[in-house]
Design a protein around this motif. Structure first.
Motif, PDB file in Angstrom:
ATOM      1  N   GLY A 331       0.814  -1.206   0.000  1.00 49.59           N
ATOM      2  CA  GLY A 331       0.000   0.000   0.000  1.00 49.59           C
ATOM      3  C   GLY A 331       0.847   1.255   0.000  1.00 49.59           C
ATOM      4  N   ASN A 332       1.920   1.263   0.806  1.00 51.45           N
ATOM      5  CA  ASN A 332       2.819   2.418   0.802  1.00 51.45           C
ATOM      6  C   ASN A 332       3.520   2.559  -0.541  1.00 51.45           C
ATOM      7  N   GLY A 333       3.866   1.429  -1.151  1.00 52.11           N
ATOM      8  CA  GLY A 333       4.529   1.483  -2.445  1.00 52.11           C
ATOM      9  C   GLY A 333       3.677   2.103  -3.523  1.00 52.11           C
ATOM     10  N   TYR A 334       2.351   1.962  -3.415  1.00 47.78           N
ATOM     11  CA  TYR A 334       1.474   2.584  -4.408  1.00 47.78           C
ATOM     12  C   TYR A 334       1.621   4.115  -4.418  1.00 47.78           C
ATOM     13  N   ALA A 335       1.996   4.697  -3.290  1.00 45.10           N
ATOM     14  CA  ALA A 335       2.235   6.140  -3.275  1.00 45.10           C
ATOM     15  C   ALA A 335       3.368   6.500  -4.233  1.00 45.10           C
ATOM     16  N   ALA A 352       9.278   2.359  -5.703  1.00 42.44           N
ATOM     17  CA  ALA A 352       8.163   1.409  -5.699  1.00 42.44           C
ATOM     18  C   ALA A 352       8.670  -0.011  -5.890  1.00 42.44           C
ATOM     19  N   ARG A 353       9.606  -0.174  -6.782  1.00 44.81           N
ATOM     20  CA  ARG A 353      10.149  -1.508  -7.049  1.00 44.81           C
ATOM     21  C   ARG A 353      11.015  -2.000  -5.896  1.00 44.81           C
ATOM     22  N   ALA A 354      11.691  -1.102  -5.191  1.00 47.92           N
ATOM     23  CA  ALA A 354      12.439  -1.514  -3.998  1.00 47.92           C
ATOM     24  C   ALA A 354      11.486  -2.041  -2.933  1.00 47.92           C
ATOM     25  N   ASP A 390       1.593  -3.889 -11.198  1.00 47.42           N
ATOM     26  CA  ASP A 390       1.697  -2.469 -11.504  1.00 47.42           C
ATOM     27  C   ASP A 390       3.146  -1.988 -11.454  1.00 47.42           C
ATOM     28  N   CYS A 391       3.951  -2.572 -10.581  1.00 47.22           N
ATOM     29  CA  CYS A 391       5.382  -2.234 -10.574  1.00 47.22           C
ATOM     30  C   CYS A 391       6.055  -2.684 -11.868  1.00 47.22           C
ATOM     31  N   LEU A 392       5.669  -3.828 -12.381  1.00 50.50           N
ATOM     32  CA  LEU A 392       6.225  -4.302 -13.655  1.00 50.50           C
ATOM     33  C   LEU A 392       5.882  -3.345 -14.788  1.00 50.50           C
ATOM     34  N   ARG A 393       4.675  -2.814 -14.781  1.00 48.45           N
ATOM     35  CA  ARG A 393       4.214  -1.959 -15.869  1.00 48.45           C
ATOM     36  C   ARG A 393       4.530  -0.483 -15.645  1.00 48.45           C
TER      37      ARG A 393
END
Length: 407
Positions: A331-335, A352-354, A390-393
């Protein structure tokens, strides 16, 4: 505790290099395990972390938030976007799921069947997307209209959740009835705004769980309601949207807490005498959820504040509560994904990827500890699998807030 978050709730970021292959493998592993654990009579087993004191661990978990509806949504979404191929369809179980979910609500003494995260509405949305019928459309319209005056005034149970449902239905069908319900709900929410002389901003009061609150956050609070209004602004009269935009910008700016170049928000606007602000750094309370909910707001007024919120999220690091969306690392990564889309700055995608790689390690560690994955959209691994995709894209479509129907 810093001014913005409690370090005890976070852990150091593991220095794991981004790997597209590892992310794809994690998605496949989560999907395969989730399918393997499905039981027609019980759906998916509850995870210990999703049990409240006194809960029956053998009960059916049915809801969008943390039960079968959310898992079915995640599996079919992943298939719909090309991230996975399912061994079967789960859409045929939606009718009995609807009955089981209603029974669960009634057993808890609740008649809140319109609830977006906990009630009938999302199950009917899935069923209507799979096989639309006039009767089901009428049932959805009745739930949305009947929820307009819900006293919670927040996303999980109240009118903001059914506002979002009306928006998804309009986007999916183009039918005017859903746009009308969206505008009707938005107008009622506008009429329910209150004014804080102390903070010089508008807010809502939530009558929720037996008490009155003034949440600001991305589930129960002000920005959770701002999110569908921002996404559905084209359905509003231009003058009405201009008023909403000014209101949203003012409240968000006036309630922010700054610490140098970083910023976040407390859980509640109004505090009782002697009460300290509760500062959390997770989607459901704090900076990450504000970024997710506000990143599509047009105009530059909040640009600096959203970047400062992203910096605070990064400084806090991953959450100890696991990889999930509501109060975890995903959830935090979505920011970061939202800021990447808003600013085009590649550091946000890298961050985000990290968090994605750290989240994969968290998922694996929890599976080893409990002997299974956590089968839930908002609190478990299927939701995290959507984040990995979503991180992949390099995209930023938060599950069931930004996207419901994939086609």
């Amino acid at each position: 505790m810093t001014r913005l978050f409690d370090p005890a709730r976070h852990e150091p970021l593991q220095p794991i290099a981004w790997s597209e292959a590892a992310a794809r493998a994690a998605i496949q592993r989560i999907v395969a395990d989730t399918e393997a654990r499905y039981a027609p009579d019980r759906y998916w087993p509850l995870h210990p972390r999703d049990l409240e004191p006194g809960d029956d661990p053998q009960q059916r978990a049915t809801r969008l938030y943390d039960g079968a509806c959310g898992v079915i949504w995640a599996l079919h979404h992943l298939q719909g976007v090309g991230a996975a191929r399912l061994s079967r369809s789960y859409l045929g179980v939606l009718e009995p799921l609807l009955q089981h979910n209603r029974a669960c609500l009634q057993s808890a003494g609740s008649e809140d069947f319109a609830s977006y995260l906990m009630g009938d509405t999302p199950i009917l949305l899935l069923a209507q997307g799979a096989r639309p019928t006039p009767a089901r459309a009428d049932a959805l319209a009745a739930l949305i209209a009947g929820n307009i005056d819900h006293p919670a005034r927040e996303l999980m149970w109240g009118a903001p959740g059914t506002l979002l449902a009306a928006l998804f239905l309009h986007q999916h069908t183009g039918q005017a009835r859903w746009a009308a319900l969206f505008r009707q709900t938005a107008a009622r929410l506008w009429s329910q705004l209150e004014w804080s002389a102390e903070h010089a901003c508008a807010y809502w009061t939530q009558d929720l769980y037996g008490r009155r609150s003034t949440y600001l956050d991305a589930v129960h609070g002000f920005v959770a309601t701002a999110s569908p209004l921002i996404r559905g602004r084209a359905l509003l009269d231009p003058a009405d949207w201009a008023a909403w935009q000014a209101c949203i910008v003012n409240t968000v700016q006036r309630t922010a807490t700054w610490d140098g170049a970083r910023a976040s928000w407390r859980a509640w606007l109004e505090l009782t005498p002697g009460q300290a602000p509760r500062m959390l750094m997770q989607f459901c309370h704090g900076a990450p959820g504000f970024v997710v909910c506000l990143a599509d707001l047009p105009g530059p007024e909040l640009d600096a504040l959203l970047v400062a919120a992203g910096e605070a999220t990064w400084a806090a690091g991953p959450l100890k509560k696991g990889s999930n969306l509501c109060h975890g690392t995903g959830g935090n990564g979505y920011a970061f994904l939202k800021l990447y889309r808003r600013t085009g700055d590649p550091r946000w995608l890298a961050r985000a990827r990290a968090f994605a790689m750290h989240g994969i390690a968290q998922t694996e560690a929890e599976a080893a500890q409990h002997g299974r994955l956590r089968y839930s959209l908002w609190t478990g691994d299927p939701g995290f699998a959507v984040y990995l995709w979503d991180c992949l894209r390099g995209e930023a479509a938060f599950p069931t807030l930004d996207v419901f129907y994939t086609a």
